[in-house]
Design an enzyme around this catalytic site. Structure first.
Site, PDB file in Angstrom:
ATOM      1  N   SER A  13     -48.035   7.976   1.287  1.00  0.00           N
ATOM      2  CA  SER A  13     -48.965   8.763   0.948  1.00  0.00           C
ATOM      3  C   SER A  13     -49.519   8.575  -0.377  1.00  0.00           C
ATOM      4  O   SER A  13     -50.762   9.232  -0.669  1.00  0.00           O
ATOM      5  CB  SER A  13     -48.576  10.362   1.147  1.00  0.00           C
ATOM      6  N   ASN A  87     -33.279   2.933 -16.623  1.00  0.00           N
ATOM      7  CA  ASN A  87     -33.300   3.970 -17.823  1.00  0.00           C
ATOM      8  C   ASN A  87     -32.921   5.357 -17.231  1.00  0.00           C
ATOM      9  O   ASN A  87     -33.011   5.625 -16.028  1.00  0.00           O
ATOM     10  CB  ASN A  87     -34.572   4.154 -18.261  1.00  0.00           C
ATOM     11  N   GLN A  94     -36.524   7.211 -19.636  1.00  0.00           N
ATOM     12  CA  GLN A  94     -36.866   7.404 -18.047  1.00  0.00           C
ATOM     13  C   GLN A  94     -37.977   8.345 -18.030  1.00  0.00           C
ATOM     14  O   GLN A  94     -37.982   9.464 -18.660  1.00  0.00           O
ATOM     15  CB  GLN A  94     -35.564   8.097 -17.246  1.00  0.00           C
ATOM     16  N   VAL A  96     -39.958   8.473 -14.735  1.00  0.00           N
ATOM     17  CA  VAL A  96     -40.212   8.953 -13.292  1.00  0.00           C
ATOM     18  C   VAL A  96     -38.651   9.410 -12.886  1.00  0.00           C
ATOM     19  O   VAL A  96     -37.971   8.296 -12.865  1.00  0.00           O
ATOM     20  CB  VAL A  96     -40.720   7.729 -12.397  1.00  0.00           C
ATOM     21  N   HIS A 100     -34.693   3.984 -10.138  1.00  0.00           N
ATOM     22  CA  HIS A 100     -35.268   3.092  -9.921  1.00  0.00           C
ATOM     23  C   HIS A 100     -34.619   1.860 -10.916  1.00  0.00           C
ATOM     24  O   HIS A 100     -34.274   2.208 -12.074  1.00  0.00           O
ATOM     25  CB  HIS A 100     -36.695   2.957 -10.142  1.00  0.00           C
ATOM     26  N   ILE A 101     -34.748   0.698 -10.473  1.00  0.00           N
ATOM     27  CA  ILE A 101     -34.118  -0.451 -11.197  1.00  0.00           C
ATOM     28  C   ILE A 101     -35.493  -1.164 -11.605  1.00  0.00           C
ATOM     29  O   ILE A 101     -36.106  -1.558 -10.721  1.00  0.00           O
ATOM     30  CB  ILE A 101     -33.134  -1.268 -10.674  1.00  0.00           C
ATOM     31  N   HIS A 102     -35.555  -1.505 -12.870  1.00  0.00           N
ATOM     32  CA  HIS A 102     -36.615  -2.347 -13.368  1.00  0.00           C
ATOM     33  C   HIS A 102     -36.145  -4.040 -13.135  1.00  0.00           C
ATOM     34  O   HIS A 102     -35.284  -4.170 -13.488  1.00  0.00           O
ATOM     35  CB  HIS A 102     -37.117  -2.120 -14.724  1.00  0.00           C
TER      36      HIS A 102
HETATM   37  P1  5GP Z   1     -39.032   4.560 -16.384  1.00  0.00           P
HETATM   38  O1  5GP Z   1     -39.688   4.946 -17.726  1.00  0.00           O
HETATM   39  O2  5GP Z   1     -38.933   6.070 -15.653  1.00  0.00           O
HETATM   40  O3  5GP Z   1     -37.839   3.877 -16.446  1.00  0.00           O
HETATM   41  O4  5GP Z   1     -39.939   3.862 -15.471  1.00  0.00           O
HETATM   42  C1  5GP Z   1     -41.024   4.201 -14.705  1.00  0.00           C
HETATM   43  C2  5GP Z   1     -42.083   3.323 -14.384  1.00  0.00           C
HETATM   44  O5  5GP Z   1     -42.851   3.547 -13.378  1.00  0.00           O
HETATM   45  C3  5GP Z   1     -42.781   2.856 -15.455  1.00  0.00           C
HETATM   46  O6  5GP Z   1     -42.652   1.650 -15.904  1.00  0.00           O
HETATM   47  C4  5GP Z   1     -44.315   3.048 -14.947  1.00  0.00           C
HETATM   48  O7  5GP Z   1     -45.342   2.361 -15.435  1.00  0.00           O
HETATM   49  C5  5GP Z   1     -44.013   3.107 -13.448  1.00  0.00           C
HETATM   50  N1  5GP Z   1     -44.923   3.839 -12.835  1.00  0.00           N
HETATM   51  C6  5GP Z   1     -45.340   5.202 -13.246  1.00  0.00           C
HETATM   52  N2  5GP Z   1     -46.265   5.792 -12.110  1.00  0.00           N
HETATM   53  C7  5GP Z   1     -46.334   4.578 -11.237  1.00  0.00           C
HETATM   54  C8  5GP Z   1     -47.053   4.520 -10.069  1.00  0.00           C
HETATM   55  O8  5GP Z   1     -47.836   5.524  -9.567  1.00  0.00           O
HETATM   56  N3  5GP Z   1     -47.092   3.502  -9.491  1.00  0.00           N
HETATM   57  C9  5GP Z   1     -46.305   2.410  -9.855  1.00  0.00           C
HETATM   58  N4  5GP Z   1     -46.225   1.263  -9.105  1.00  0.00           N
HETATM   59  N5  5GP Z   1     -45.575   2.302 -10.796  1.00  0.00           N
HETATM   60  C10 5GP Z   1     -45.733   3.665 -11.524  1.00  0.00           C
END
Ligand code: 5GP
Ligand code: ZN
Length: 119
Positions: A13, A87, A94, A96, A100-102
């Site tokens: 969505s 993170n 973190q 989001v 998730h794993i980068h």
């Molecule tokens: P965190 O900082 O939580 O480890 O990483 C979250 C990641 O999600 C960030 O690197 C950010 O760029 C990515 N991100 C945030 N919103 C979106 C989105 O709507 N789509 C995609 N593809 N990545 C997102």
């Protein structure tokens, strides 16, 4: 739509460039890449962070890591090398709160990981 952008992406969505998906996870490109290759490996289920994982999730965690490894191969960065980052919590960077794993690759990673950020 939910209040979680990654759940919305998994439900299709919200838009994303989907690299791979299976019963347990989805792999998308990062909207704001920090390296030439910057993928995110997401479990399908909404798990806020690693702090919410229990031993019942052992198979899922293994699957996420094996998927990251397979994506590194698929995207051609295995031989050169790559970085995985997970993170956890606000203090861990973190932003989001859907686990998730980068997967970062395609350049020489900075070795001063702890002082300068993940990429
Ligand atoms: P965190 O900082 O939580 O480890 O990483 C979250 C990641 O999600 C960030 O690197 C950010 O760029 C990515 N991100 C945030 N919103 C979106 C989105 O709507 N789509 C995609 N593809 N990545 C997102
Ligand atoms: Zn979610």
């Amino acid at each position: 739509m939910t209040n979680c952008i990654f759940c919305d992406i998994i439900a299709k969505s919200a838009p994303a460039e989907i690299i791979y998906e299976d019963d347990l996870c989805m792999v998308i490109t990062n909207i704001n890449p920090l390296a030439p290759l910057h993928l995110l490996v997401l479990p399908r289920n909404h798990i806020p962070s690693l702090n919410d994982i229990s031993s019942a999730d052992e198979t899922l965690l293994g699957h996420l890591l094996l998927t990251a490894k397979a994506m590194a191969e698929k995207m051609g960065v295995s031989d050169h090398g790559y970085r995985l980052a997970l993170n956890t919590g606000k203090g861990g960077g973190q932003t989001v709160f859907h686990l998730h794993i980068h997967l970062l690759g395609g350049k020489q990673m900075d070795d001063s990981l702890l002082s300068r950020g993940i990429a």
